[in-house]
Design an enzyme around this catalytic site. Structure first.
Site, PDB file in Angstrom:
ATOM      1  N   ASP A 128       6.048  11.562  40.430  1.00  0.00           N
ATOM      2  CA  ASP A 128       7.233  11.525  39.562  1.00  0.00           C
ATOM      3  C   ASP A 128       8.095  12.787  39.624  1.00  0.00           C
ATOM      4  O   ASP A 128       9.251  12.759  39.218  1.00  0.00           O
ATOM      5  CB  ASP A 128       6.814  11.306  38.106  1.00  0.00           C
ATOM      6  CG  ASP A 128       6.046  10.019  37.924  1.00  0.00           C
ATOM      7  OD1 ASP A 128       6.396   9.034  38.580  1.00  0.00           O
ATOM      8  OD2 ASP A 128       5.081  10.010  37.135  1.00  0.00           O
ATOM      9  N   HIS A 252       3.498   0.164  42.632  1.00  0.00           N
ATOM     10  CA  HIS A 252       2.470   1.102  43.106  1.00  0.00           C
ATOM     11  C   HIS A 252       2.473   1.347  44.608  1.00  0.00           C
ATOM     12  O   HIS A 252       1.749   2.234  45.065  1.00  0.00           O
ATOM     13  CB  HIS A 252       1.090   0.637  42.639  1.00  0.00           C
ATOM     14  CG  HIS A 252       0.906   0.828  41.153  1.00  0.00           C
ATOM     15  ND1 HIS A 252       1.452  -0.030  40.239  1.00  0.00           N
ATOM     16  CD2 HIS A 252       0.285   1.801  40.444  1.00  0.00           C
ATOM     17  CE1 HIS A 252       1.159   0.396  39.019  1.00  0.00           C
ATOM     18  NE2 HIS A 252       0.458   1.498  39.114  1.00  0.00           N
TER      19      HIS A 252
HETATM   20  O1  F6P Z   1       2.803   8.998  36.761  1.00  0.00           O
HETATM   21  C1  F6P Z   1       2.778   8.271  37.935  1.00  0.00           C
HETATM   22  C2  F6P Z   1       3.101   6.838  37.654  1.00  0.00           C
HETATM   23  O2  F6P Z   1       3.040   6.169  38.885  1.00  0.00           O
HETATM   24  C3  F6P Z   1       4.418   6.530  36.938  1.00  0.00           C
HETATM   25  O3  F6P Z   1       5.545   6.618  37.763  1.00  0.00           O
HETATM   26  C4  F6P Z   1       4.154   5.168  36.414  1.00  0.00           C
HETATM   27  O4  F6P Z   1       4.982   4.863  35.326  1.00  0.00           O
HETATM   28  C5  F6P Z   1       2.711   5.250  36.032  1.00  0.00           C
HETATM   29  O5  F6P Z   1       2.133   6.274  36.810  1.00  0.00           O
HETATM   30  C6  F6P Z   1       1.916   4.000  36.248  1.00  0.00           C
HETATM   31  O6  F6P Z   1       0.631   4.217  35.797  1.00  0.00           O
HETATM   32  P1  F6P Z   1      -0.625   3.286  36.066  1.00  0.00           P
HETATM   33  O7  F6P Z   1      -1.306   3.805  37.268  1.00  0.00           O
HETATM   34  O8  F6P Z   1      -1.455   3.441  34.848  1.00  0.00           O
HETATM   35  O9  F6P Z   1      -0.109   1.900  36.263  1.00  0.00           O
END
Ligand code: F6P
Length: 322
Positions: A128, A252
């Site tokens: 991020d 992701h």
């Molecule tokens: O902080 C990294 C991040 O990929 C963010 O951009 C996103 O909102 C969040 O993590 C998603 O988290 P998780 O892995 O819990 O889905």
């Protein structure tokens, strides 16, 4: 100091492995033993700790994710959880910890350090880029390039079908990934929380676009609280302008993949700097890079101060996104 530990916590980011590798090599060169702690603070509580050596970190520099694993541990938020973590540190006589993650990781580590005196040095690792005290975080460059590749691909189909596309990127309530990938990808508009646009503003911009010579457009959207807000925006644009559009949520895929050269070099520099800081008896700092030089920032600034987007880039977007 003779023994230190290293962990990755929060969301994984490409380049974390390169950082672990660099820290292990630097620690051994300093005559320190270095332990890898699995699954972040959860592994510290459950004693998932093993000695690392040059062999255990061989052939990982190009791998995304983290060989140590990562987790968000609610147990670590409790005093009982941290007491178990402290027992596990004490029994191995681990006196220093390298924490790779974001401000939440550093905050947790600071509480632990206050309770047991372990020295801690943070390394910013998150796609991020939302960590105060460093121009770039480990993983950001790879994520931006991943988003850019997707935008380029979508442009092919957007052009062929003369379509409007919304491409939603990650960012944890910030517009760093959206701003850089959008500018690099020549997006027609960017929706970022730091410089919000109303639906009316977006619509008049799109209308101008399509009334001019353009037959397609890409709007890059920074993910908000809940992923998927782009669908709402697309519906609002259709209701107002009647424009049909497609939404693509990158999600992701931006977190995985082999780190870019830039992320590997940054990870290497910061991994080495973190070991050097611990060996010099320092604690409570994050090592980052500002204007290409190593910069040390008190850990508490990372959750008390907000990192701003590059103002010039934000301004430039008005010129480049049309
Ligand atoms: O902080 C990294 C991040 O990929 C963010 O951009 C996103 O909102 C969040 O993590 C998603 O988290 P998780 O892995 O819990 O889905």
């Amino acid at each position: 100091m003779k023994r230190i530990g290293i962990l990755t916590s929060g969301g994984d980011a490409p380049g974390m492995n390169a950082c672990i590798r660099a820290a292990v090599r630097a620690a051994i060169a300093q005559g320190l033993e270095i332990f890898g702690i699995r699954r972040g603070y959860a592994g510290l509580i459950h004693d998932e700790i093993e000695l690392l050596n040059r062999r255990t970190v061989a052939n990982i520099i190009h791998q995304g994710g983290t060989i140590l694993g990562t987790a968000r541990s609610s147990e670590f938020m409790t005093k009982q959880g941290r007491a178990l973590a402290i027992e596990n540190l004490d029994k191995r006589e681990i006196e220093g910890l390298i924490l790779i993650g974001g401000d939440g990781t550093f905050r947790g580590g600071t509480v632990l350090s206050q309770e047991c005196g372990v020295s801690i040095i943070g390394v910013p690792g998150t796609i991020d880029n939302d960590v105060y005290g460093t121009d770039y975080t480990i993983g950001f460059d790879t994520a931006v390039n991943c988003a850019l590749e997707a935008i380029d691909r979508i442009r092919d189909t957007a052009l062929s079908h003369e379509r409007l596309f919304f491409v939603e990127v990650m960012g944890h309530h910030t517009g760093f990934i959206a701003l850089e990938s959008g500018i690099a990808g020549g997006a027609e508009e960017l929706l970022i929380p730091e410089a919000p646009l109303s639906v009316d503003e977006l619509c008049s911009h799109l209308e101008r676009n399509f009334n001019g010579e353009k037959r397609s457009a890409i709007v890059v959207v920074a993910e908000t609280e809940q992923p998927g807000d782009s669908f709402r925006i697309a519906r609002a644009v259709r209701d107002k302008l009647g424009f049909d559009s497609r939404v693509c949520i990158l999600g992701h895929i931006q977190r995985g993949g082999s780190p870019t050269a830039r992320d590997r070099v940054l990870a290497g520099k910061l991994g080495v700097a973190a070991v050097q800081m611990l060996a010099a008896g320092k604690s409570g700092y994050m090592v980052g890079e500002i204007n290409w030089r190593i910069a040390c920032t008190p850990l508490e600034y990372t959750w008390k101060k907000k990192k701003e987007l590059n103002v010039e880039l934000v301004e430039m977007r008005k010129l480049l996104c049309e």
